[in-house]
Every structure is written in C-alpha cells, then in structure tokens.
Design a protein around this motif. Structure first.
Motif, short mmCIF file in Angstrom:
data_model
loop_
_atom_site.label_atom_id
_atom_site.label_comp_id
_atom_site.label_asym_id
_atom_site.label_seq_id
_atom_site.Cartn_x
_atom_site.Cartn_y
_atom_site.Cartn_z
N ILE A 88 -38.23 6.66 -82.81
CA ILE A 88 -39.53 6.18 -83.31
C ILE A 88 -40.67 6.68 -82.42
O ILE A 88 -41.69 7.15 -82.91
N LEU A 89 -40.50 6.61 -81.11
CA LEU A 89 -41.55 7.07 -80.20
C LEU A 89 -41.78 8.57 -80.34
O LEU A 89 -42.92 9.03 -80.28
N GLY A 111 -43.69 1.84 -89.63
CA GLY A 111 -43.11 2.41 -88.42
C GLY A 111 -44.14 2.60 -87.32
O GLY A 111 -43.86 2.39 -86.14
N LYS A 112 -45.36 2.97 -87.71
CA LYS A 112 -46.42 3.18 -86.73
C LYS A 112 -46.87 1.87 -86.09
O LYS A 112 -47.32 1.86 -84.94
N PRO A 154 -46.75 -0.26 -80.22
CA PRO A 154 -47.15 -1.06 -79.05
C PRO A 154 -46.02 -1.97 -78.54
O PRO A 154 -45.88 -2.17 -77.34
N ILE A 155 -45.21 -2.48 -79.45
CA ILE A 155 -44.11 -3.34 -79.05
C ILE A 155 -43.08 -2.53 -78.26
O ILE A 155 -42.61 -2.95 -77.21
N LEU A 156 -42.76 -1.33 -78.77
CA LEU A 156 -41.79 -0.47 -78.09
C LEU A 156 -42.32 -0.01 -76.73
O LEU A 156 -41.56 0.08 -75.77
N SER A 180 -44.32 -1.70 -74.82
CA SER A 180 -44.17 -2.86 -73.93
C SER A 180 -42.72 -3.02 -73.49
O SER A 180 -42.44 -3.34 -72.33
N MET A 181 -41.79 -2.80 -74.41
CA MET A 181 -40.38 -2.88 -74.06
C MET A 181 -40.02 -1.80 -73.03
O MET A 181 -39.23 -2.05 -72.13
N MET A 182 -40.63 -0.63 -73.17
CA MET A 182 -40.38 0.44 -72.21
C MET A 182 -40.88 0.03 -70.82
O MET A 182 -40.19 0.24 -69.82
N LYS A 183 -42.06 -0.58 -70.76
CA LYS A 183 -42.58 -1.05 -69.47
C LYS A 183 -41.65 -2.09 -68.87
O LYS A 183 -41.39 -2.08 -67.67
N GLY A 184 -41.14 -2.99 -69.70
CA GLY A 184 -40.19 -3.98 -69.22
C GLY A 184 -38.92 -3.32 -68.69
O GLY A 184 -38.38 -3.73 -67.67
N GLY A 185 -38.47 -2.29 -69.38
CA GLY A 185 -37.29 -1.55 -68.93
C GLY A 185 -37.51 -0.92 -67.57
O GLY A 185 -36.61 -0.93 -66.71
#
Length: 115
Positions: free
Chosen positions: A24-25, A82-83, A87-89, A91-96
């Motif tokens: 998706i990214l 999909g677009k 922002p959610i993904l 944020s999840m990446m930052k959490g990762g």
C-alpha cells in the motif's frame, strides 16, 4: 472484508498479511506495474505478491488494470479508500521504529551484562 467485534480488529484484518502495508505504501507513491512491485519487494515470492494484491483488490484498497497487449501489461493503483489509510500505516511504521529501537537497546543491554 469481514466485520470484527472491534473496529481495530477489522482494520488489522484488512492490512495484515505478508507485506500488504508495504505494498500500500509503495502504491501511494503512484501506480506500479507488477514487475516494479516484484523489484520493490525482493523478499516476497511472486505467488505471495499476487495473493496479497488479489486480497487488497477484494477489500477495495487496490485496483488493477490489465492492458490488452502482448505481453500483457498489468498496473496497480490505490483506490480512494486505499489512499485514506496511509496516515494510519505511517503511524504504525513510527510505532514499529520505536519498538525496534527498544529491542535493539534491550539486546545491547543484555549483551553488556553478559560480558
């Protein structure tokens, strides 16, 4: 797409899978040909990439265009839905990254205690 008991679980069930969030990214940067996605995701088999793309299509996050050419040209792009989840993904990446840093720090601390 199947509704879960909790909306968070519903979202996670849609994006979980072998590298779906990464796909998706990549597609957020613009439409990609299948061969480009293969190159961008070298650790993912073509069979698994096809499966994940098919599931993302079924969940209305990705749309596929097949051009009537020889050899066939296939392109994927994010839908408007999909677009919206980028922002959610992100944020999840930052959490990762936060958790990866904790894991590395814990590993370093454990290694120093052993010496």
């Amino acid at each position: 797409m199947k509704k879960s008991y909790c909306p968070i679980d519903t979202f996670i069930n849609v994006v979980k899978g072998k590298r779906k969030a990464t796909i998706i990214l990549h597609l957020y940067q613009g439409e990609k040909r299948y061969s480009e996605l293969v190159r961008l995701l070298p650790d993912l088999s073509e069979r698994m990439l096809s499966k994940q793309l098919r599931e993302l299509e079924q969940d209305l996050l990705v749309e596929k265009t097949v051009y009537p050419e020889v050899p066939p040209r296939v392109e994927y792009r994010l839908t408007e839905l999909g677009k919206t989840i980028r922002p959610i993904l992100k944020s999840m990446m930052k959490g990762g990254v936060i958790f990866e840093n904790l894991i590395e720090t814990d590993f370093l601390n454990t290694s120093q205690k052993e010496n």
